[in-house]
Motif scaffolding. Structure first.
Motif, mmCIF file in Angstrom:
data_model
loop_
_atom_site.group_PDB
_atom_site.id
_atom_site.type_symbol
_atom_site.label_atom_id
_atom_site.label_comp_id
_atom_site.label_asym_id
_atom_site.label_seq_id
_atom_site.Cartn_x
_atom_site.Cartn_y
_atom_site.Cartn_z
ATOM 1 N N SER A 79 0.920 -1.238 -0.035
ATOM 2 C CA SER A 79 -0.226 0.025 0.000
ATOM 3 C C SER A 79 0.733 1.317 -0.024
ATOM 4 C CB SER A 79 -0.903 0.024 1.259
ATOM 5 O OG SER A 79 -1.680 1.111 1.284
ATOM 6 N N VAL A 80 1.943 1.224 1.036
ATOM 7 C CA VAL A 80 2.796 2.340 0.967
ATOM 8 C C VAL A 80 3.692 2.457 -0.437
ATOM 9 C CG1 VAL A 80 4.962 3.311 1.814
ATOM 10 C CG2 VAL A 80 3.186 2.255 3.359
ATOM 11 N N ASN A 81 4.068 1.496 -1.039
ATOM 12 C CA ASN A 81 4.532 1.582 -2.145
ATOM 13 C C ASN A 81 3.761 1.835 -3.322
ATOM 14 O OD1 ASN A 81 6.841 1.017 -4.153
ATOM 15 N ND2 ASN A 81 5.997 -0.929 -4.629
ATOM 16 N N SER A 82 2.675 1.560 -3.171
ATOM 17 C CA SER A 82 1.634 2.165 -4.292
ATOM 18 C C SER A 82 0.979 3.447 -4.217
ATOM 19 C CB SER A 82 0.312 1.394 -4.174
ATOM 20 O OG SER A 82 -0.772 1.764 -4.982
ATOM 21 N N GLN A 83 1.037 3.850 -2.711
ATOM 22 C CA GLN A 83 0.923 5.407 -2.380
ATOM 23 C C GLN A 83 2.153 6.163 -2.825
ATOM 24 O OE1 GLN A 83 0.262 6.012 1.796
ATOM 25 N NE2 GLN A 83 -0.164 8.415 1.444
ATOM 26 N N ILE A 84 3.627 5.831 -2.474
ATOM 27 C CA ILE A 84 4.576 6.267 -3.036
ATOM 28 C C ILE A 84 4.587 6.515 -4.705
ATOM 29 C CG2 ILE A 84 7.003 6.257 -3.230
ATOM 30 C CD1 ILE A 84 7.212 4.879 -0.464
ATOM 31 N N GLU A 87 2.145 9.071 -5.527
ATOM 32 C CA GLU A 87 2.442 10.394 -5.236
ATOM 33 C C GLU A 87 3.852 10.796 -6.283
ATOM 34 O OE1 GLU A 87 3.482 10.571 -1.096
ATOM 35 O OE2 GLU A 87 1.471 10.289 -0.517
ATOM 36 N N PHE A 88 4.714 9.902 -6.424
ATOM 37 C CA PHE A 88 5.608 10.094 -7.442
ATOM 38 C C PHE A 88 5.096 10.713 -8.813
ATOM 39 C CE2 PHE A 88 9.126 8.679 -10.397
ATOM 40 C CZ PHE A 88 10.144 9.635 -9.852
ATOM 41 N N GLN A 89 4.190 9.783 -9.246
ATOM 42 C CA GLN A 89 3.568 9.879 -10.370
ATOM 43 C C GLN A 89 2.784 11.229 -10.733
ATOM 44 O OE1 GLN A 89 4.044 7.924 -13.139
ATOM 45 N NE2 GLN A 89 2.950 9.672 -14.485
ATOM 46 N N SER A 90 2.243 11.568 -9.399
ATOM 47 C CA SER A 90 1.439 12.976 -9.455
ATOM 48 C C SER A 90 2.441 14.055 -9.532
ATOM 49 C CB SER A 90 0.667 12.889 -7.903
ATOM 50 O OG SER A 90 0.078 14.208 -7.837
ATOM 51 N N LEU A 91 3.604 13.793 -8.734
ATOM 52 C CA LEU A 91 4.700 14.700 -8.710
ATOM 53 C C LEU A 91 5.305 15.047 -9.932
ATOM 54 C CD1 LEU A 91 6.509 16.511 -6.929
ATOM 55 C CD2 LEU A 91 8.126 14.756 -6.765
ATOM 56 N N LEU A 92 5.809 13.890 -10.635
ATOM 57 C CA LEU A 92 6.129 13.908 -12.172
ATOM 58 C C LEU A 92 5.160 14.636 -12.836
ATOM 59 C CD1 LEU A 92 7.426 10.270 -12.680
ATOM 60 C CD2 LEU A 92 8.873 12.405 -12.319
ATOM 61 N N THR A 93 3.747 14.230 -12.717
ATOM 62 C CA THR A 93 2.750 15.028 -13.374
ATOM 63 C C THR A 93 2.824 16.487 -13.433
ATOM 64 O OG1 THR A 93 1.332 13.061 -13.469
ATOM 65 C CG2 THR A 93 0.178 15.179 -13.929
#
Length: 284
Positions: A79-84, A87-93
Motif C-alpha cells: 500500500s505504501v509502495n503504491s501510495q509512493i 505520489e511520485f507519478q503525481s509529482l512527475l505530472t
C-alpha cells in the motif's frame, strides 16, 4: 523429531548395560526390549513428547504469526509502495505541468518583452514628435505674444500718428506732395507728434529711401555753427548715418540743413522749400 528420542535413549541405556556385563553379579539381559521396557520408555519420554508437542504448537503459531505479519507487512508495504508510486507519478505530472507552464510563461514573457520593446520605441518616437510639436507651439506662442505686444503699439501709433508707417523697426512719415522750408517742415513734424528724421543704421536709411518718388527731402540732421558737428535735432545726439556722397563743411549757397537725395546728402540753405521726412520718436 520423535524418532531420534528412542535412539538416544537406547544408546544411553546400552551404555549402562555394557557396564553391568562387566559385573557378573548384576547382569540383566534384555531379550525383548520393546516389550520389557515399553512402558518405562513411554513414561520416561512422555514429558519430552508433551514438550515437543507444545513446542510444535508454539512453532506453528509463530509461523502463523510470521506469515500473518509477513502478509500484513506485504500489504502495508504494498500500500505504501503504491501510495509512493502514485505520489511520485503525481509529482512527475505536476513537474511536467509546471515545466509546460514555465515554457508557456517564458514564451508569453518573450512576447511581452518584444511588445514592450516595440512600445518603448513607439513611445520614444512619440515623445520626440511631442517635443518637436511642443517646441513649435512654444515658438508660435512666442511669436503670437510678440504680435500681441506689438498690436497695442501699432494701435497706439495708428491713433497718435495716423500718417506714420512702420519702416524697419520705426515709424516714419514721408511728405511727397507739400514743400516747406526746413523750419516749417520741423514744425509740421512736431504738430504730428514727431520730429524731422535721422537714421539708426544704413539699412534703415535704405529702407526709407525705397519709399521715395521725389528728388529731395529734408532730414533732421543739422550742422552746428559752433564746432561744425552734425547732430540729430530730434535727440540732440551726433548723427552717425549719412548717404554718400556727402558735402561737408558748409557751402557757398548756404546751410547748415542737410538734404537727402537719391544720389547722396548735401548741405542746403534752410529757407529753401523741399519735401521732408518725419520720425515718430526722439531716440535717434
Amino acid at each position: 523429531m520423535l524418532s531420534f528420542v528412542p535412539f538416544i535413549f537406547v544408546l544411553n541405556f546400552i551404555g549402562p548395560l555394557s557396564a553391568l556385563q562387566d559385573n557378573d553379579s548384576s547382569i540383566c539381559l534384555l531379550t525383548d526390549a520393546p516389550n520389557q521396557c515399553g512402558a518405562f520408555c513411554l513414561s520416561a519420554l512422555h514429558p519430552l513428547i508433551d514438550d515437543n508437542f507444545h513446542s510444535q504448537v508454539k512453532l506453528d503459531r509463530i509461523e502463523q504469526g510470521v506469515e500473518s505479519l509477513k502478509n500484513a507487512s506485504e500489504g502495508h508495504f504494498g500500500s505504501v509502495n503504491s501510495q509512493i508510486k502514485n505520489e511520485f507519478q503525481s509529482l512527475l505530472t505536476k513537474m511536467e505541468i509546471s515545466m509546460l507552464i514555465d515554457g508557456q510563461l517564458l514564451e508569453v514573457y518573450k512576447k511581452l518583452e518584444a511588445r514592450l520593446n516595440g512600445t518603448e520605441g513607439q513611445l520614444r518616437m512619440f515623445e520626440s514628435k511631442m517635443e518637436a510639436q511642443l517646441l513649435e507651439l512654444k515658438n508660435q506662442l512666442s511669436a503670437f505674444q510678440k504680435t500681441l505686444l506689438e498690436i497695442p503699439s501699432t494701435i497706439y501709433y495708428k491713433i497718435k500718428y495716423p500718417k506714420f508707417e512702420l519702416i524697419g523697426s520705426r515709424y516714419f512719415y514721408i511728405e511727397h506732395y507739400i514743400k516747406k522750408t526746413w523750419d516749417e517742415a520741423a514744425e509740421t513734424c512736431r504738430e504730428m507728434g514727431g520730429y524731422l528724421a535721422a537714421f539708426e543704421n544704413p539699412e534703415e536709411l535704405t529702407a526709407v529711401m525705397s519709399k521715395f518718388f521725389r528728388w529731395s527731402y529734408w532730414t533732421g540732421i543739422k550742422r552746428l555753427k559752433e564746432d561744425g558737428e552734425y547732430i540729430s535735432t530730434a535727440s540732440g545726439k551726433p548723427a552717425t548715418v549719412f548717404k554718400a556722397p556727402f558735402s561737408f563743411g558748409g557751402s557757398d549757397i548756404g546751410g547748415p540743413c542737410v538734404l537727402l537725395r537719391g544720389v547722396g546728402m548735401f548741405e542746403f540753405p534752410c529757407n529753401d522749400e523741399k519735401y521732408f521726412i518725419c520720425q515718430s520718436d526722439n531716440e535717434t
